[in-house]
Structures are given as structure tokens and as C-alpha cells.
Design a protein around this motif. Structure first.
Motif, mmCIF file in Angstrom:
data_model
loop_
_atom_site.group_PDB
_atom_site.id
_atom_site.type_symbol
_atom_site.label_atom_id
_atom_site.label_comp_id
_atom_site.label_asym_id
_atom_site.label_seq_id
_atom_site.Cartn_x
_atom_site.Cartn_y
_atom_site.Cartn_z
ATOM 1 N N TYR A 24 0.862 -1.182 0.000
ATOM 2 C CA TYR A 24 0.000 0.000 0.000
ATOM 3 C C TYR A 24 0.898 1.232 0.000
ATOM 4 O O TYR A 24 2.099 1.162 0.293
ATOM 5 N N ASP A 25 0.327 2.368 -0.338
ATOM 6 C CA ASP A 25 1.085 3.616 -0.348
ATOM 7 C C ASP A 25 1.372 4.072 1.077
ATOM 8 O O ASP A 25 0.450 4.176 1.908
ATOM 9 N N CYS A 26 2.622 4.335 1.365
ATOM 10 C CA CYS A 26 3.000 4.768 2.708
ATOM 11 C C CYS A 26 2.286 6.077 3.055
ATOM 12 O O CYS A 26 2.132 6.970 2.198
ATOM 13 N N PRO A 27 1.843 6.248 4.310
ATOM 14 C CA PRO A 27 1.102 7.467 4.681
ATOM 15 C C PRO A 27 1.983 8.700 4.789
ATOM 16 O O PRO A 27 1.475 9.823 4.761
ATOM 17 N N GLY A 28 3.323 8.513 4.932
ATOM 18 C CA GLY A 28 4.227 9.647 5.041
ATOM 19 C C GLY A 28 4.895 9.950 3.718
ATOM 20 O O GLY A 28 4.236 10.341 2.756
ATOM 21 N N ASP A 29 6.211 9.794 3.647
ATOM 22 C CA ASP A 29 6.946 10.026 2.405
ATOM 23 C C ASP A 29 6.482 9.049 1.332
ATOM 24 O O ASP A 29 6.093 7.911 1.641
ATOM 25 N N PRO A 30 6.535 9.468 0.076
ATOM 26 C CA PRO A 30 6.113 8.569 -1.013
ATOM 27 C C PRO A 30 6.907 7.271 -1.000
ATOM 28 O O PRO A 30 8.114 7.263 -0.753
ATOM 29 N N ASP A 43 18.101 -4.595 20.969
ATOM 30 C CA ASP A 43 17.712 -4.556 19.558
ATOM 31 C C ASP A 43 16.391 -3.850 19.318
ATOM 32 O O ASP A 43 16.156 -3.323 18.228
ATOM 33 N N ILE A 44 15.507 -3.813 20.301
ATOM 34 C CA ILE A 44 14.149 -3.357 20.064
ATOM 35 C C ILE A 44 14.089 -1.905 19.586
ATOM 36 O O ILE A 44 13.279 -1.548 18.718
ATOM 37 N N SER A 45 14.960 -1.047 20.108
ATOM 38 C CA SER A 45 14.942 0.352 19.692
ATOM 39 C C SER A 45 15.342 0.498 18.223
ATOM 40 O O SER A 45 14.698 1.232 17.461
ATOM 41 N N ASP A 46 16.403 -0.220 17.820
ATOM 42 C CA ASP A 46 16.825 -0.181 16.415
ATOM 43 C C ASP A 46 15.743 -0.759 15.503
ATOM 44 O O ASP A 46 15.517 -0.271 14.395
ATOM 45 N N ALA A 47 15.092 -1.837 15.965
ATOM 46 C CA ALA A 47 14.035 -2.459 15.174
ATOM 47 C C ALA A 47 12.890 -1.482 14.936
ATOM 48 O O ALA A 47 12.332 -1.388 13.830
ATOM 49 N N ALA A 48 12.511 -0.713 15.969
ATOM 50 C CA ALA A 48 11.427 0.264 15.835
ATOM 51 C C ALA A 48 11.817 1.394 14.882
ATOM 52 O O ALA A 48 11.018 1.806 14.031
ATOM 53 N N ASP A 49 13.058 1.878 15.019
ATOM 54 C CA ASP A 49 13.499 2.964 14.135
ATOM 55 C C ASP A 49 13.540 2.511 12.674
ATOM 56 O O ASP A 49 13.106 3.247 11.776
ATOM 57 N N ASP A 50 14.069 1.319 12.436
ATOM 58 C CA ASP A 50 14.157 0.825 11.058
ATOM 59 C C ASP A 50 12.785 0.630 10.437
ATOM 60 O O ASP A 50 12.607 0.804 9.224
ATOM 61 N N ALA A 51 11.813 0.243 11.253
ATOM 62 C CA ALA A 51 10.474 -0.072 10.722
ATOM 63 C C ALA A 51 9.603 1.164 10.559
ATOM 64 O O ALA A 51 8.891 1.302 9.553
ATOM 65 N N TYR A 52 9.645 2.101 11.531
ATOM 66 C CA TYR A 52 8.660 3.183 11.532
ATOM 67 C C TYR A 52 9.250 4.597 11.601
ATOM 68 O O TYR A 52 8.492 5.571 11.562
ATOM 69 N N ASP A 53 10.565 4.734 11.681
ATOM 70 C CA ASP A 53 11.118 6.085 11.726
ATOM 71 C C ASP A 53 11.737 6.466 10.387
ATOM 72 O O ASP A 53 11.109 7.143 9.583
ATOM 73 N N ARG A 54 12.939 6.014 10.093
ATOM 74 C CA ARG A 54 13.593 6.307 8.816
ATOM 75 C C ARG A 54 13.946 5.001 8.111
ATOM 76 O O ARG A 54 14.381 4.039 8.749
ATOM 77 N N ASP A 55 13.768 4.975 6.779
ATOM 78 C CA ASP A 55 14.112 3.783 6.022
ATOM 79 C C ASP A 55 15.569 3.839 5.572
ATOM 80 O O ASP A 55 16.331 4.729 5.998
ATOM 81 N N LEU A 56 15.978 2.925 4.709
ATOM 82 C CA LEU A 56 17.370 2.805 4.289
ATOM 83 C C LEU A 56 17.866 4.020 3.516
ATOM 84 O O LEU A 56 19.074 4.298 3.493
ATOM 85 N N VAL A 57 16.976 4.749 2.879
ATOM 86 C CA VAL A 57 17.390 5.917 2.085
ATOM 87 C C VAL A 57 17.069 7.236 2.799
ATOM 88 O O VAL A 57 17.137 8.300 2.198
ATOM 89 N N GLY A 58 16.725 7.158 4.095
ATOM 90 C CA GLY A 58 16.508 8.357 4.883
ATOM 91 C C GLY A 58 15.118 8.927 4.842
ATOM 92 O O GLY A 58 14.853 9.978 5.465
ATOM 93 N N LYS A 59 14.188 8.301 4.168
ATOM 94 C CA LYS A 59 12.814 8.804 4.118
ATOM 95 C C LYS A 59 12.040 8.356 5.358
ATOM 96 O O LYS A 59 12.420 7.401 6.045
ATOM 97 N N PRO A 77 8.560 6.995 5.956
ATOM 98 C CA PRO A 77 7.295 6.516 5.365
ATOM 99 C C PRO A 77 6.090 6.714 6.276
ATOM 100 O O PRO A 77 4.948 6.729 5.796
ATOM 101 N N PHE A 78 6.319 6.850 7.596
ATOM 102 C CA PHE A 78 5.209 7.051 8.527
ATOM 103 C C PHE A 78 5.325 8.386 9.270
ATOM 104 O O PHE A 78 4.638 8.598 10.265
ATOM 105 N N GLY A 79 6.189 9.271 8.776
ATOM 106 C CA GLY A 79 6.328 10.579 9.404
ATOM 107 C C GLY A 79 7.148 10.581 10.675
ATOM 108 O O GLY A 79 7.230 11.600 11.375
#
Length: 309
Positions: free
Chosen positions: A159-165, A193-209, A211-213
Motif C-alpha cells: 500500500y502507499d506509505c502514509p508519510g513520504d512517497p 535490539d528493540i529500539s533499532d528495530a522500531a526505528d528501522d520499521a517506523y522512523d527512517r528507512d534505508l534511504v533516509g525517508k 514513510p510514517f512521518g
């Protein structure tokens, strides 16, 4: 008014005699015992072998008429042994039609398999590096068009991410080998690991975007020891709230591998919240189904080890 039992002319084969048992024709036939005048066909209400009295004739005709009407109303045909149809005007045959017994071979009931799934099972995903297999539940598929090689499976569809395209998925299961430190305690590894897991999933992706604001807050939902693939493990589960979208749940599960150098393994779970996200119970179901590769008896939640709030 029914004729008594005896041999009478067969209504279907006049050149033979057939046994009337007093109520119906049987299948017993024979050649006529004596040669003489052609006997009169036997009909209920009319004594075979002779003329009936006037009253008997009336009763016979009335009975035959009632039976004939009943036969016409109910279809006017009865089954023959050869699968065809027979006209029911032969009253004595249509009163009590007989049907050949049919035998049916029961369909074998397939027996349920009690064997454990192997790595070749289409409902199992294998992590060869860490020597484990993970159950592929309904609604989950093997990774498709995903850059991260550590992803074991994802929910079906995007589905289309609600934050960054970009394109997002409602659920991911990721497996990683811990090589960054010498820590071996599953509890310490999961909590780290849990903090890194949360950041990778819902904060910033691999290219710095984002997706969820970005992540606004989190809370610990569950944590505790758990048996994984026959070994002691530990998990931590967070509920994450994001700037855009419903947020989600992230879980880090740590345990010792049973292959190679037995390096610790961390399995991450990323589940979107809301009605479109996968059932939260799938986290426990997947954890319970983790097995060591080639080991049908390992894995599962231990009977004396369970999660704590």
C-alpha cells in the motif's frame, strides 16, 4: 379379497408360472406344471383360475381402478433391475415394487498427517544461515521485490506509505545473526535490539525517508523468556505510535542458533496496527512454530517458559 399363495400365470411372462405369496409376486418361476386351458391372470380381488361372482367382479374392478389411479399419480413407472422403466398397468407388480440392493464402496477418509513440516514444505520458510525454519502462515508470502536480504516473509500485497512517497507492507518478519558484539544473553540482546528495530520499521528507512512521518512515542506491551527451537530465548514487544498512519507493533526475539558457531539470532517482527494489519497473535504463532532445520522435535513455546507482561 387377495388370492391365496400359489402358482399363477406370470404377468410379465405368460408362458411361465410365477409364485404369488399371498401379498406380492416373488422371483420364483417355473414351467407350467400341467397343460390345460390358459389360466386367468391373477389380480387382487379376483380368485385365480376361474370366473368371479358379480360382487367379486365389482370389488375387483374397484380395487384395480384405485390401484391404477394411485400408480398414475405416483408416476406410473417403477424401476426394473436393468435400470429401465416399466409400465405400471400390471397392478400386482406396481403395488409392491422391489428394488435391487445397491452396494457402495465407502470413500476412504484421508488420514491426518502427524509429521512435522520439513524445510521443503511450501508452508515453511528456511533461514539456512541461522539454521531455522519459520512457518508461513495464511496471509504471508515469501519476500518479493524487497531490498533487505534479511526479510524472511511479508504480508501479501502493498500500500502507499502514509508519510513520504513509497510502498509499504503491513507486516514483515526479519532474521539477523548478531555479530556486532560478544553479548550472548538473549534478554540483553532483545532489549538492545528493540529500539533499532522500531526505528528501522517506523522512523527512517534505508534511504533516509520517513514513510510514517517518524515515531512519536512507544510503550512496552510484553516481554519475557520463551523457548525457541528447543533453546532459551527472550522477547520484547513495543507498541509504536507514528506521526502518520496507525503506527504498529515491533518485537525483537533473541535466542542461540544451533548451527555453526552458535551465534545468537534475532528475529524481528513488524506489524502495522489497525484493521489492515496482521493479527497480533501471529507473532506468538510464528514464534511457536520456529524449528531448527532438520529437527522435527525442536522449537515451540516451552511448557514452563512463557512471556510475561
Amino acid at each position: 379379497m387377495t388370492p391365496p399363495p400359489g402358482w399363477y400365470r406370470d404377468p410379465k411372462h405368460p408362458h411361465l408360472e410365477r409364485w404369488w405369496d399371498g401379498t406380492a409376486w416373488t422371483e420364483h418361476r417355473r414351467e407350467p406344471a400341467v397343460v390345460g386351458p390358459t389360466p386367468v391372470p391373477a389380480v387382487p380381488g379376483r380368485p385365480p383360475g376361474g370366473e368371479a361372482s358379480g360382487r367379486a367382479k365389482v370389488i375387483a374392478l374397484t380395487t384395480a381402478g384405485v390401484v391404477l389411479v394411485a400408480a398414475i399419480v405416483t408416476g406410473a413407472f417403477v424401476l426394473r433391475d436393468d435400470g429401465g422403466a416399466e409400465d405400471s398397468t400390471t397392478v400386482t407388480e406396481s403395488i409392491t415394487p422391489t428394488f435391487a440392493p445397491t452396494s457402495q464402496t465407502p470413500t476412504p477418509t484421508p488420514s491426518e498427517s502427524t509429521s512435522e513440516p520439513s524445510a521443503d514444505d511450501p508452508a515453511v520458510v528456511e533461514d539456512q544461515l541461522n539454521g531455522i525454519t519459520v512457518p508461513l502462515l495464511d496471509g504471508w508470502v515469501r519476500p518479493q521485490y524487497i531490498v533487505d536480504d534479511d526479510v524472511l516473509m511479508s504480508t501479501d500485497g502493498t500500500y502507499d506509505c502514509p508519510g513520504d512517497p513509497g510502498v509499504c507492507r503491513h507486516g514483515l518478519v526479519i532474521s539477523r545473526t548478531v555479530t556486532s558484539n560478544d553479548e550472548t544473553s538473549p534478554e540483553s540482546l532483545a532489549k538492545a535490539d528493540i529500539s533499532d528495530a522500531a526505528d528501522d520499521a517506523y522512523d527512517r528507512d534505508l534511504v533516509g525517508k520517513r514513510p510514517f512521518g517518524g515515531i512519536e512515542s512507544h510503550e512496552v506491551v510484553k516481554s519475557g523468556p520463551v523457548a525457541v527451537a528447543g533453546r532459551a530465548g527472550y522477547f520484547v514487544r513495543w507498541r509504536v505510535k507514528t506521526a502518520k498512519g496507525p503506527g504498529g507493533y515491533v518485537q525483537s526475539l533473541a535466542f542461540q542458533s544451533s548451527v555453526g558457531t552458535e551465534s545468537p539470532v534475532v528475529v524481528r517482527y513488524v506489524f502495522d496496527a489497525g484493521e489492515d494489519g496482521p493479527p497480533l497473535a501471529d507473532m506468538d504463532r510464528i514464534t511457536k512454530g520456529i524449528r531448527s532445520s532438520g529437527d522435527a522435535n525442536g522449537g515451540g513455546v516451552g511448557s514452563s517458559i512463557g512471556p510475561t507482561d
